[in-house]
Design an enzyme around this catalytic site. Structure first.
Site, PDB file in Angstrom:
ATOM      1  N   GLY A 105      15.797 -38.528   3.323  1.00  0.00           N
ATOM      2  CA  GLY A 105      15.509 -39.678   2.479  1.00  0.00           C
ATOM      3  C   GLY A 105      14.134 -40.295   2.721  1.00  0.00           C
ATOM      4  O   GLY A 105      13.228 -39.649   3.248  1.00  0.00           O
ATOM      5  N   CYS A 135      -2.477  -3.937   7.275  1.00  0.00           N
ATOM      6  CA  CYS A 135      -2.080  -4.167   8.665  1.00  0.00           C
ATOM      7  C   CYS A 135      -2.552  -3.016   9.554  1.00  0.00           C
ATOM      8  O   CYS A 135      -2.700  -1.875   9.124  1.00  0.00           O
ATOM      9  CB  CYS A 135      -0.574  -4.354   8.769  1.00  0.00           C
ATOM     10  SG  CYS A 135       0.404  -2.941   8.220  1.00  0.00           S
ATOM     11  N   GLU A 148       0.824  -1.210   0.000  1.00  0.00           N
ATOM     12  CA  GLU A 148       0.000   0.000   0.000  1.00  0.00           C
ATOM     13  C   GLU A 148       0.862   1.265   0.000  1.00  0.00           C
ATOM     14  O   GLU A 148       0.553   2.244  -0.690  1.00  0.00           O
ATOM     15  CB  GLU A 148      -0.920   0.013   1.228  1.00  0.00           C
ATOM     16  CG  GLU A 148      -1.901  -1.151   1.285  1.00  0.00           C
ATOM     17  CD  GLU A 148      -1.368  -2.324   2.097  1.00  0.00           C
ATOM     18  OE1 GLU A 148      -2.170  -2.973   2.792  1.00  0.00           O
ATOM     19  OE2 GLU A 148      -0.138  -2.602   2.040  1.00  0.00           O
TER      20      GLU A 148
END
Length: 343
Positions: free
Chosen positions: A286, A79, A54
């Site tokens: 793994g 916010c 913004e």
């Protein structure tokens, strides 16, 4: 739904995507400012700690007097708290914005509707929910972190056409082709961290960097309960920060940090990473580690390469019981993508 709202919000989402890989643990946010159906300002959150979308968009408007007659389109609720930067909601109020269209509500506890309420209390016409699904999908890592209190988990492995992830001696280099490996390096650059277990570190000696792509190296995470990996391993070099989860010691030397854990469960490890503001992790093996994430239902995406080659015997690849959401080819490799909607 107003077609104009969709058109301008799509543009805001395009802008937001430009921040991918650079803004975490903040969300990706794009902003478009429209005056009489013409875009007069644009901005997006470019880097963590820097100005929000913004602010960037407002600064880009040549004639600031037009703001009081303009509509702001933003992909996430502005916010309402002081963090690295001042509240964006206050800036919008100060500029007397006429109308604001918001895609998605911010689940962060310091915002979570308070920004929207502040804008409405100031008399600004406020519309919420335009392309909300698309915005939530774009910020799924951020949303998962704040809604599930754990990082967003991406599982990745390569397997042979006969279903093996490595040979009996743990050798897995190289199952997939060069283009697939380059794509993996791109994926690494998009996530906060990359995780492997002791066996992968021991037998492959991976670097886990993005050397075949342009971008930042992810935080490397090694699960080495009994500290069996020698410190001349590639994972201990200075190319990227590394966290070694273990059961023996706590220390920090240059880019390497050892964290002692009593509990080596997947949930405990993800809890530690959440505390460290790690918002997403790509898990590269793994087989034991991958299966643990699957068994505990602690995953959000899986990306599986299947190559033409066969091993005949070896370590079996993890089993996916879900239907893929997407399937494609990367040269001669098959790539299947899975999404877990119940994790």
């Amino acid at each position: 739904m107003d077609d104009r709202n969709i058109i301008f919000m799509k543009r805001a989402l395009e802008l937001a995507a430009l921040g991918k890989g650079s803004v975490s643990p903040n969300p990706m946010v794009g902003c478009v400012i429209v005056h009489k159906d013409k875009i007069i300002g644009e901005g997006y959150h470019q880097n963590y700690g820097e100005a929000h979308a913004e602010v960037k968009a407002i600064k880009s408007v040549a004639d600031q007097r037009l703001l009081s007659e303009s509509t702001v389109y933003v992909t996430l609720e502005p916010c309402s708290h002081y963090g690295k930067t001042p509240p964006c909601a206050d800036l919008l109020i100060e500029k007397e914005i006429e109308k604001i269209v918001i895609a998605s509500k911010d689940p962060f506890e310091s915002v979570n509707g308070q920004g929207i309420q502040r804008l409405m209390d100031a008399g600004i016409e406020t519309v919420v929910g335009v392309l909300e699904k698309e915005a939530d999908e774009q910020n799924r890592r951020f949303m998962t972190s704040h809604q599930k209190n754990r990082p967003y988990i991406v599982l990745k492995w390569a397997q042979t056409s006969d279903g093996f992830i490595a040979k009996d001696n743990y050798d897995s280099k190289w199952i997939s082709n060069d283009k697939s490996r380059q794509l993996v390096h791109k994926w690494r650059a998009e996530e906060d961290a990359i995780l492997v277990g002791k066996n992968t570190a021991l037998h492959d000696n991976p670097s886990l960097t993005v050397r075949h792509w342009s971008g930042r190296n992810p935080l490397r995470i090694l699960l080495d309960k009994d500290l069996e990996i020698n410190e001349d391993s590639n994972l201990y070099d200075s190319d990227a920060d590394t966290i070694i989860f273990n059961s023996k010691l706590e220390k920090e030397i240059e880019s390497n940090r050892w964290i002692k854990l009593q509990d080596f469960s997947i949930e405990a490890i993800l809890g530690q990473l959440q505390q460290l503001s790690v918002q997403s992790v790509i898990v590269e093996g793994g087989a034991q580690i991958l299966n643990s994430f699957i068994k505990n239902n602690c995953w959000d995406e899986a990306r599986v390469f299947t190559a033409n080659q066969k091993f005949g015997a070896g370590i079996e690849s993890p089993s996916m019981e879900w239907e893929p959401t997407n399937e494609s080819t990367v040269l001669d490799d098959n790539l299947k993508l899975y999404r877990n909607n119940n994790g």
